[in-house]
Design an enzyme around this catalytic site. Structure first.
Site, PDB file in Angstrom:
ATOM      1  N   ARG A  19       1.056  -1.658  -0.132  1.00  0.00           N
ATOM      2  CA  ARG A  19       0.103  -0.411  -0.101  1.00  0.00           C
ATOM      3  C   ARG A  19       0.697   1.246  -0.128  1.00  0.00           C
ATOM      4  O   ARG A  19       0.346   1.974  -0.388  1.00  0.00           O
ATOM      5  CB  ARG A  19      -0.732   0.039   1.024  1.00  0.00           C
ATOM      6  CG  ARG A  19      -1.638   1.259   1.085  1.00  0.00           C
ATOM      7  CD  ARG A  19      -2.644   1.466   2.333  1.00  0.00           C
ATOM      8  NE  ARG A  19      -3.556   2.229   2.421  1.00  0.00           N
ATOM      9  CZ  ARG A  19      -4.373   2.779   3.501  1.00  0.00           C
ATOM     10  NH1 ARG A  19      -4.754   1.634   4.130  1.00  0.00           N
ATOM     11  NH2 ARG A  19      -4.979   3.981   3.370  1.00  0.00           N
ATOM     12  N   ASN A  75     -10.637  -4.374  -1.710  1.00  0.00           N
ATOM     13  CA  ASN A  75     -10.637  -3.492  -2.453  1.00  0.00           C
ATOM     14  C   ASN A  75      -9.448  -3.715  -3.306  1.00  0.00           C
ATOM     15  O   ASN A  75      -8.815  -4.685  -3.466  1.00  0.00           O
ATOM     16  CB  ASN A  75      -9.673  -2.129  -1.912  1.00  0.00           C
ATOM     17  CG  ASN A  75     -10.786  -0.985  -1.572  1.00  0.00           C
ATOM     18  OD1 ASN A  75     -12.353  -0.751  -1.826  1.00  0.00           O
ATOM     19  ND2 ASN A  75     -10.762  -0.939   0.160  1.00  0.00           N
ATOM     20  N   TYR A 114     -14.305  10.145  -2.121  1.00  0.00           N
ATOM     21  CA  TYR A 114     -13.043   9.515  -2.962  1.00  0.00           C
ATOM     22  C   TYR A 114     -13.372  10.365  -4.228  1.00  0.00           C
ATOM     23  O   TYR A 114     -12.647  10.402  -4.907  1.00  0.00           O
ATOM     24  CB  TYR A 114     -13.394   8.150  -3.456  1.00  0.00           C
ATOM     25  CG  TYR A 114     -12.623   7.100  -2.507  1.00  0.00           C
ATOM     26  CD1 TYR A 114     -11.831   6.757  -1.849  1.00  0.00           C
ATOM     27  CD2 TYR A 114     -14.109   6.618  -1.566  1.00  0.00           C
ATOM     28  CE1 TYR A 114     -10.953   5.799  -1.512  1.00  0.00           C
ATOM     29  CE2 TYR A 114     -13.089   5.603  -0.318  1.00  0.00           C
ATOM     30  CZ  TYR A 114     -12.133   5.340  -0.469  1.00  0.00           C
ATOM     31  OH  TYR A 114     -11.781   4.283   0.455  1.00  0.00           O
ATOM     32  N   CYS A 122     -19.569  -2.152   0.623  1.00  0.00           N
ATOM     33  CA  CYS A 122     -18.384  -0.655   0.921  1.00  0.00           C
ATOM     34  C   CYS A 122     -19.416  -0.486   2.250  1.00  0.00           C
ATOM     35  O   CYS A 122     -20.742  -0.146   1.857  1.00  0.00           O
ATOM     36  CB  CYS A 122     -17.780  -0.351  -0.293  1.00  0.00           C
ATOM     37  SG  CYS A 122     -17.228   1.574  -0.063  1.00  0.00           S
TER      38      CYS A 122
END
Length: 421
Positions: A90, A144, A244, A164
């Site tokens: 990540r 994800n 987002y 989600c």
């Protein structure tokens, strides 16, 4: 009823356990299996999970194992919460795209594609092993990028629904602002995973009064601040975008911010170390407050609701999930995976009708769907050219020079996870 959580050693898991314990009447679990290859983490998380169940008087048995096949055998539902490559991968996803002036984020842009390429083959392998062991089990995907992973599962013929926590987060926030119960709030939530808008907020159900204009008029400053967007932008949209969408609506500003502060991955890694230390305390028998900062708020309640509906026809009658489009958004293919309100039951999820959308949203949804098509092809078939095509198609990249550089960076940073590289 038996449930298995693959990725059960995640620091997220106590949030899930707390929900299972509190909502045991909605989802009466007899056996919960936490599956994870990381034995040290699994021991700490499993110990806390048992103490949470014991404190709240849950009679269910919690089992921990590194053996996937044994863990999912006989499970009625399997929850996937994976992070292939861990926080180290990540951290890379959030870093190398910035070198090209593109956003570095784990689910959006080039970093999101890297995560998809690492994750889809692993998720499909797990699902196939679940199918061999128990072909009737539902797979609930919280991994994800949820839209791409769920589409891969559905295309392979698995009984899968994507989940989600963005929608349930909005539901809880709006209920608090309006001083009503969360069950009173019905969202007209539409788009793709991590690319959604609340186009209406209705009281009492799908036919209830739309109070979104009132919410924006009375609480617009708070909503905009939460989204980290200017109030005038939210007012002009007249809807509430997912946070987002800031990566799209304020991309260059976000890139400047990300270049001047520690990555989210480094913050989360530090939190995880502290959480695991806390989980090892034999006196701890509830989820710690620090976990709320880790992310995944209300995940447990959404998961319980969805599992209850899929397994027993219980839970809320309408839930926001990721599932096949099937004509819901007429400008997308039927097999695109969208994130909308759906009627959920033992036969799966059926999207509710969506009012005609403004081209401001349909254009971006269609564009990102085209990217997701190419991303899934790259994840399934591999190859540098497929990676390049997906990056070139992404609306946050879209220039051949950036796509070339990002392709090389993505492959270099993920070679150990890409069988074809």
């Amino acid at each position: 009823m038996k449930l298995a959580v693959v990725g059960g050693g995640s620091t997220y898991t106590p949030e899930l356990i707390d929900g299972f314990a509190r909502l045991r009447d909605t989802l009466p679990i007899e056996e919960l299996v936490l599956v994870d290859p990381a034995a040290d983490r699994l021991e700490l998380v499993g110990g806390l999970a048992r103490r949470i169940f014991a404190k709240q008087g849950h009679p269910g048995r919690i089992v921990t194992t590194a053996d996937l096949d044994a863990g999912v055998e006989g499970a009625d539902a399997v929850l996937l919460q994976l992070r292939v490559g861990g926080q180290a991968a990540r951290a890379q996803d959030e870093t190398w795209p910035l070198e090209c002036g593109c956003v570095g984020q784990e689910t959006t842009g080039a970093g999101g594609l890297a995560k998809a390429l690492r994750t889809v083959p692993v998720a499909l392998d797990i699902a196939e092993r679940v199918r061999r062991t128990n072909p009737h089990a539902w797979i609930i995907d919280f991994t994800n990028p949820v839209g791409i992973v769920t589409r891969a599962l559905l295309q392979a013929g698995h009984k899968a629904v994507g989940l989600c926590n963005v929608a349930i987060g909005f539901q809880r926030k709006f209920a608090k602002l309006l001083d009503v119960t969360p069950g009173d709030i019905h969202l007209e939530h539409v788009g793709l995973n991590h690319l959604t808008w609340e186009t209406a907020v209705r009281l009492g159900g799908p036919e209830g009064e739309n109070v979104l204009p009132r919410l924006l008029a009375e609480h617009g400053d708070a909503i905009a601040a939460d989204l980290r967007l200017p109030r005038h932008v939210v007012d002009r949209l007249g809807v509430v975008p997912s946070y987002y969408l800031r990566y799209f609506y304020a991309h260059d500003e976000v890139v400047r911010e990300l270049r001047t502060k520690p990555s989210r991955a480094s913050e989360v890694a530090a939190m995880e170390r502290e959480l695991l230390r806390m989980y090892g305390d034999p006196a701890l028998d509830e989820k710690p407050e620090l976990l709320a900062k880790r992310g995944g708020a209300f995940y447990s309640e959404a998961a319980v609701d969805l599992a209850a509906a899929l397994l027993a026809g219980g839970g809320s009658p309408y839930q926001v999930v990721n599932t096949y489009n099937r004509g819901t958004l007429p400008f997308l293919p039927d097999d695109a995976v969208i994130e909308v309100q759906a009627a959920v039951g033992t036969k799966g999820a059926t999207p509710l009708a969506v009012p005609e959308l403004d081209p401001l949203y349909t254009g971006l949804i269609a564009h990102v769907t085209a990217y997701e098509d190419l991303a899934l092809e790259a994840a399934l078939r591999g190859g540098r050219d497929r990676v390049y095509r997906a990056l070139l198609a992404h609306p946050l990249i879209g220039q051949f020079e950036y796509a070339e550089q990002l392709t090389d960076q993505l492959i270099a940073h993920n070679r150990e996870h890409l069988a074809w590289a």
